[in-house]
Design an enzyme around this catalytic site. Sequence first.
Site, PDB file in Angstrom:
ATOM      1  N   ASN A  44      -5.713   8.271   1.485  1.00  0.00           N
ATOM      2  CA  ASN A  44      -4.715   7.196   1.504  1.00  0.00           C
ATOM      3  C   ASN A  44      -5.325   5.915   2.070  1.00  0.00           C
ATOM      4  O   ASN A  44      -6.207   5.990   2.924  1.00  0.00           O
ATOM      5  CB  ASN A  44      -3.503   7.609   2.355  1.00  0.00           C
ATOM      6  CG  ASN A  44      -2.690   8.686   1.673  1.00  0.00           C
ATOM      7  OD1 ASN A  44      -2.556   8.718   0.450  1.00  0.00           O
ATOM      8  ND2 ASN A  44      -2.146   9.591   2.468  1.00  0.00           N
TER       9      ASN A  44
ATOM     10  N   CYS B  63      -1.685  13.990  -5.009  1.00  0.00           N
ATOM     11  CA  CYS B  63      -0.756  13.951  -3.881  1.00  0.00           C
ATOM     12  C   CYS B  63       0.266  15.071  -4.040  1.00  0.00           C
ATOM     13  O   CYS B  63       0.737  15.341  -5.147  1.00  0.00           O
ATOM     14  CB  CYS B  63      -0.053  12.602  -3.813  1.00  0.00           C
ATOM     15  SG  CYS B  63       1.101  12.447  -2.436  1.00  0.00           S
ATOM     16  N   HIS B  64       0.631  15.711  -2.924  1.00  0.00           N
ATOM     17  CA  HIS B  64       1.547  16.853  -2.986  1.00  0.00           C
ATOM     18  C   HIS B  64       2.992  16.508  -2.639  1.00  0.00           C
ATOM     19  O   HIS B  64       3.827  17.411  -2.509  1.00  0.00           O
ATOM     20  CB  HIS B  64       1.052  17.973  -2.062  1.00  0.00           C
ATOM     21  CG  HIS B  64       0.915  17.560  -0.631  1.00  0.00           C
ATOM     22  ND1 HIS B  64       0.046  18.179   0.231  1.00  0.00           N
ATOM     23  CD2 HIS B  64       1.519  16.602   0.109  1.00  0.00           C
ATOM     24  CE1 HIS B  64       0.129  17.620   1.423  1.00  0.00           C
ATOM     25  NE2 HIS B  64       1.019  16.668   1.364  1.00  0.00           N
TER      26      HIS B  64
ATOM     27  N   HIS C  30       3.765   7.936  -3.059  1.00  0.00           N
ATOM     28  CA  HIS C  30       4.642   7.971  -1.888  1.00  0.00           C
ATOM     29  C   HIS C  30       5.949   7.205  -2.097  1.00  0.00           C
ATOM     30  O   HIS C  30       6.776   7.129  -1.190  1.00  0.00           O
ATOM     31  CB  HIS C  30       3.932   7.463  -0.624  1.00  0.00           C
ATOM     32  CG  HIS C  30       2.849   8.372  -0.156  1.00  0.00           C
ATOM     33  ND1 HIS C  30       1.834   7.943   0.670  1.00  0.00           N
ATOM     34  CD2 HIS C  30       2.605   9.680  -0.394  1.00  0.00           C
ATOM     35  CE1 HIS C  30       1.002   8.952   0.916  1.00  0.00           C
ATOM     36  NE2 HIS C  30       1.463  10.019   0.267  1.00  0.00           N
TER      37      HIS C  30
END
Length: 465
Positions: A153, A175-176, A214
Amino acid sequence: MNQNPQNLKICYIGGGSRNWAWVFMRDLTYERELGGTIYLYDIDTEAARANEIIGNRLMEEHNRGQWKFRAEPSLERALEGADFVLISILPGDFSEMAVDVHEPERYGIYQSVGDTTGPGGLMRALRTIPQYQRLAQAIKQAAPDAWVLNYTNPMTLCTQTLYAEFPEIKAFGCCHEVFGTQKLLIKIMEKYGWVPKGTVHRKEIHTNVMGINHFTWIDRASWKHQDLFPLYQQFAREYAETGFDEGGDDNWMNNFFASCERVKIDLFNRFGLIAAAGDRHLAEFCPPRWYLESPEQVRYWKFTLTPVSFRIQQREELKKKSRAYQEGKETMPVHHSGEEGIRQMKALLGLGDLLTNVNLPNRGQMPDLPLGAVVETNAFFSRDSVQPVITKGLPAEIRTLVLHHLTQYQGILEAARERNLEKAYRVFLNDYQIQKLSPQDARELFTSMTTKTLPSLGEDWGGYR
């Protein structure tokens, strides 16, 4: 692509990691179709050597030695001829991250994560982009045909930098956060009696993902062709005030990474789409008066501000674990993380197709966002190919929020590539959270943060060397 999946070369940049590198090691113990050598490169050579010992011991115990780990102090040698490159690095140290997160608090600005957007995310980007410029050039020279998986990030800007420096690179950001939302959908199904507890796996939940990392959104969600939106709407009405708390010790008051999903629920009730990230991340993309005006407001919404002191404490505990694993005093527990990096690699090798969410430059998959900007959508993985899935785009009211951050990202990318602090300040001044400050206070904060974090990297930043 490599024709022999049992003889792969993987370069792991950040190979001394005690987080993502260990996750990757444990996941590899379950893998029987792939094999080869993983070259661990890290500026902390001793940490990479420790992971070499730990990884090889783990493979001997659980994987019949199909994989060999090798610490490599030369980035060029680690990269040379690699089939895959994984990147998970910490730009700077936690001392710099402490400035990112806590320096703005002196001005009444609060951040729950501080690594993606807001003053902390933008400052972190100024440190990270020069490093990613060098990595992109090194990949171009030593492994131009490799597939690059980025885990660092700020995800959007790291991936964007790779393409800005090496347009032909084959890279995507992983990304999870969406996985967590898919798991929440399963919990909701269980809650309302649709399925018995523990009978549905995340992979069975089909979601259409769109947005930026995000700050992703889901406009379709289904299980076995059953629309989950009416169920989520019922859930959002019922838990809007209380939040969704399963109880137990691992709740939002005891776990810095947990929440009661109130931010996610509130965003659904505002906009009608499912916000597909954790509350701590989602809150930072919204105007601060919504969720981050004060620590008291954060508690009202039932999530937490993660202090960097906790991360430092966690690092020291992991260092002790590393020594114990190296010396054989403890055995690393093995469990699958649910991450999809290995499945992505297998699909790229032609060992089964895969549909999952990733971060890629916009080539039309988000028709309402700028072309070339890195966006997050589903993508179809097959042999040596990643094809993003076309979406219809976001509603105007959400797109307005997303475009603000994409514009900020573009400005900070330009400033970092030019090493232009004044341009970076102008972008910083337009951040949602900074807008609550006077220009004088914003300048003081920016100067304080750059003075404390940029010189340690040795970059030529307008006089900082």
